[in-house]
Design an enzyme around this catalytic site. Structure first.
Site, short mmCIF file in Angstrom:
data_model
loop_
_atom_site.label_atom_id
_atom_site.label_comp_id
_atom_site.label_asym_id
_atom_site.label_seq_id
_atom_site.Cartn_x
_atom_site.Cartn_y
_atom_site.Cartn_z
N HIS A 109 -6.81 -2.28 9.30
CA HIS A 109 -6.13 -3.45 9.04
C HIS A 109 -6.31 -4.53 10.16
O HIS A 109 -5.68 -4.20 11.09
CB HIS A 109 -4.67 -3.46 8.82
CG HIS A 109 -4.57 -2.67 7.36
ND1 HIS A 109 -4.10 -3.41 6.24
CD2 HIS A 109 -4.27 -1.23 7.26
CE1 HIS A 109 -3.97 -2.51 5.48
NE2 HIS A 109 -4.05 -1.43 5.73
N ASN A 158 -3.67 2.48 7.40
CA ASN A 158 -2.56 3.16 6.26
C ASN A 158 -3.38 3.51 4.88
O ASN A 158 -3.64 2.63 4.18
CB ASN A 158 -1.70 1.96 5.79
CG ASN A 158 -0.90 2.52 4.68
OD1 ASN A 158 -0.68 3.46 4.31
ND2 ASN A 158 -0.28 1.38 4.05
N CYS A 200 -9.53 -1.88 3.90
CA CYS A 200 -8.79 -0.57 3.36
C CYS A 200 -8.98 -0.25 1.83
O CYS A 200 -10.18 0.03 1.73
CB CYS A 200 -7.32 -0.86 3.27
SG CYS A 200 -6.18 0.59 3.50
N PHE A 201 -8.27 -0.54 0.77
CA PHE A 201 -8.58 -0.06 -0.25
C PHE A 201 -9.74 -0.84 -1.05
O PHE A 201 -10.90 -0.38 -1.62
CB PHE A 201 -7.59 -0.63 -1.28
CG PHE A 201 -7.37 0.01 -2.79
CD1 PHE A 201 -7.34 1.30 -2.79
CD2 PHE A 201 -7.47 -0.62 -3.91
CE1 PHE A 201 -7.33 2.16 -4.21
CE2 PHE A 201 -7.35 -0.04 -5.20
CZ PHE A 201 -7.18 1.33 -5.17
N SER A 212 0.87 -1.10 0.01
CA SER A 212 -0.12 -0.13 -0.07
C SER A 212 0.75 1.34 -0.13
O SER A 212 0.22 2.43 -0.37
CB SER A 212 -0.95 -0.09 1.20
OG SER A 212 -1.94 -1.20 1.12
N GLN A 234 -12.99 1.20 0.11
CA GLN A 234 -13.31 2.07 -0.70
C GLN A 234 -13.96 1.64 -2.03
O GLN A 234 -14.61 2.37 -2.65
CB GLN A 234 -11.85 2.81 -1.15
CG GLN A 234 -11.27 3.53 0.01
CD GLN A 234 -9.82 3.69 -0.20
OE1 GLN A 234 -9.32 3.68 -1.26
NE2 GLN A 234 -9.05 4.13 1.09
N GLY A 239 -4.86 7.16 2.58
CA GLY A 239 -4.81 8.47 2.44
C GLY A 239 -6.02 8.69 1.67
O GLY A 239 -6.30 9.98 1.60
N PHE A 240 -6.98 7.70 1.25
CA PHE A 240 -8.20 8.24 0.67
C PHE A 240 -9.30 7.43 1.56
O PHE A 240 -9.14 6.52 2.42
CB PHE A 240 -8.38 7.65 -0.60
CG PHE A 240 -7.63 8.31 -1.72
CD1 PHE A 240 -8.22 9.09 -2.65
CD2 PHE A 240 -6.38 7.75 -1.91
CE1 PHE A 240 -7.25 9.74 -3.59
CE2 PHE A 240 -5.35 8.33 -2.87
CZ PHE A 240 -6.07 9.29 -3.62
N GLY A 272 -2.92 3.79 -4.27
CA GLY A 272 -3.47 4.55 -5.50
C GLY A 272 -4.92 5.09 -4.97
O GLY A 272 -5.48 5.08 -4.28
N GLU A 299 -5.79 -7.57 10.35
CA GLU A 299 -4.68 -8.66 10.44
C GLU A 299 -3.70 -7.95 11.20
O GLU A 299 -2.88 -8.75 11.83
CB GLU A 299 -4.36 -8.81 9.03
CG GLU A 299 -2.87 -8.08 8.47
CD GLU A 299 -3.64 -6.61 7.96
OE1 GLU A 299 -3.15 -5.75 7.73
OE2 GLU A 299 -4.86 -6.57 7.92
N GLY A 333 -4.46 -1.85 -0.70
CA GLY A 333 -3.70 -1.45 -1.82
C GLY A 333 -3.59 0.00 -2.22
O GLY A 333 -3.85 0.67 -1.30
#
Length: 383
Positions: free
Chosen positions: A357, A309, A267-268, A60, A271, A311-312, A243, A359, A241
């Site tokens: 996260h 972790n 996380c990703f 990530s 989103q 940023g979006f 981006g 995990e 992930g």
């Protein structure tokens, strides 16, 4: 352009001079840490007091220059067991006081050696507290680290930083994903099969599922719905992930939702689920990165200390149930620091996600129950 003076730790014997240049013109001078050369990325900070090896190998962090707020980094060296992937993914590394001599019974080499071996350009001996405060006030931004022959006048370096790509609009999941499918077998009796879409998955994630009797088929980010259902999954997992989530094609996740297959994203993946439900996503000013973020599970009222972790974030209403193409949805988890959406849950079919996260390597284990919740969804669907 303002230049901050290095701290005492910058006087590492034999280390080349280095400079960190932010896109808004501020710069910090220190000494090279890791490989000598140049690197560019998005400057972000991580507040974890431990777990630097897991941070470095987290996909990530692809194309990000990570600033460690903990002043002492590298104390326990590097071992062969704690990596979250096969390589270091950070674009650059920033520390204040690197360990001179690592000390731990599991250590096989120093962090400095590991960074050199993998060509990761870093800088040490700078005031990371001042840099972190600057990023909190101005927001995450592009940055360059320069040392050795790449050093030049400040204006030239700043111009090169401004040529680097932005994180907004960046499609990066395919760059960090596995090229070929692979299987993580269940530990003990096999109870379920899960198709995990690798958007930047960490090694501990399929391990946590394997501990619960799940055979995990890890598939590339480019997997189709046909690829997913070829493994006859009891559930589908969307990984973390790097981006911008707005760049991801939603065909597969919509196919999973159409078939009402139990779905879990982190996380990703949170989103992506949010976008499939019709919610927007947006870039946070400086993101959440660390292992001590307080999150409330609104379905139980419990407050968890969690590892983050991202940023979006997902733009969904906190105070109401939303109607989506797949039934009713609600925000299931929320960050108690800033009210950012930290989880989503469908009420009419088996799908949920969290922004953090569970995990948690390294980090707290408060949210490990979420893997059990995924198992319960698959048990309910099978019944």
């Amino acid at each position: 352009m303002t230049i901050s003076k290095p701290g005492n730790a910058s006087q590492r014997k034999g280390a080349s001079p280095a400079v960190l240049v932010l896109e808004d013109g501020r710069s910090f001078r220190g000494r090279a840490y890791g490989a000598v050369g140049e690197t560019f990325g998005e400057a972000v900070f991580n507040t974890g007091m431990t777990g630097y090896q897991e941070t470095l190998t987290d996909p990530s962090y692809h194309r990000q220059v990570v600033v460690m707020t903990a002043p002492h980094v590298g104390n326990t060296g590097v071992n062969d067991e704690d990596d979250e992937s096969a390589k270091i993914w950070v674009a650059g590394y920033v520390v204040r006081d690197p360990a001179r001599i690592p000390s731990n019974w599991r250590s096989s080499r120093s962090l400095d050696e590991q960074l050199v071996d993998q060509g990761i350009v870093g800088i040490s001996g700078i005031d990371t507290r001042a840099l972190t405060r600057h990023l909190r006030e101005r927001g995450a931004m592009r940055v360059g680290i320069f040392s050795g022959e790449s050093l030049a006048d400040q204006e030239t370096l700043l111009a090169r930083v401004k040529e680097a790509p932005q994180m907004v609009g960046a499609s990066l999941a395919a760059e960090v994903s596995t090229d070929e499918p692979y299987v993580v077998p269940a530990i003990g009796e096999k109870k379920f099969t899960v198709a995990a879409i690798d958007l930047g998955i960490k090694g501990m994630t399929p391990h946590r599922m394997a501990e619960r009797g799940i055979e995990v088929h890890v598939l590339p980010a480019t997997a189709t719905a046909e690829d997913v259902y070829a493994v006859a999954p009891d559930g589908v997992f969307l990984s973390n992930g790097p981006g911008d989530p707005s760049t991801v094609d939603l065909t597969v996740v919509k196919a999973v939702l159409d078939r009402k297959t139990p779905l879990f994203g982190i996380c990703f993946g949170n989103q992506i689920l949010g976008r499939a439900l019709g919610f927007g996503t947006y870039k946070l000013k400086y993101g959440h990165r660390g292992i001590n973020q307080p999150v409330q599970d609104r379905t139980t009222g419990k407050v968890e200390v969690t590892a983050h972790n991202h940023g979006f974030a997902v733009d969904a209403p906190l105070d109401q149930v939303s109607e989506t193409p797949y039934g009713r949805a609600e925000v299931s988890h929320v960050c108690l620091n800033d009210d950012v959406v930290e989880g989503l849950q469908l009420l009419d079919q088996p799908a949920f996600s969290v922004q953090y996260h569970p995990e948690a390597a390294a980090g707290p284990h408060d949210a490990a129950y979420l893997f059990d919740r995924f198992v319960q969804l698959m048990e309910g669907q099978r019944a």
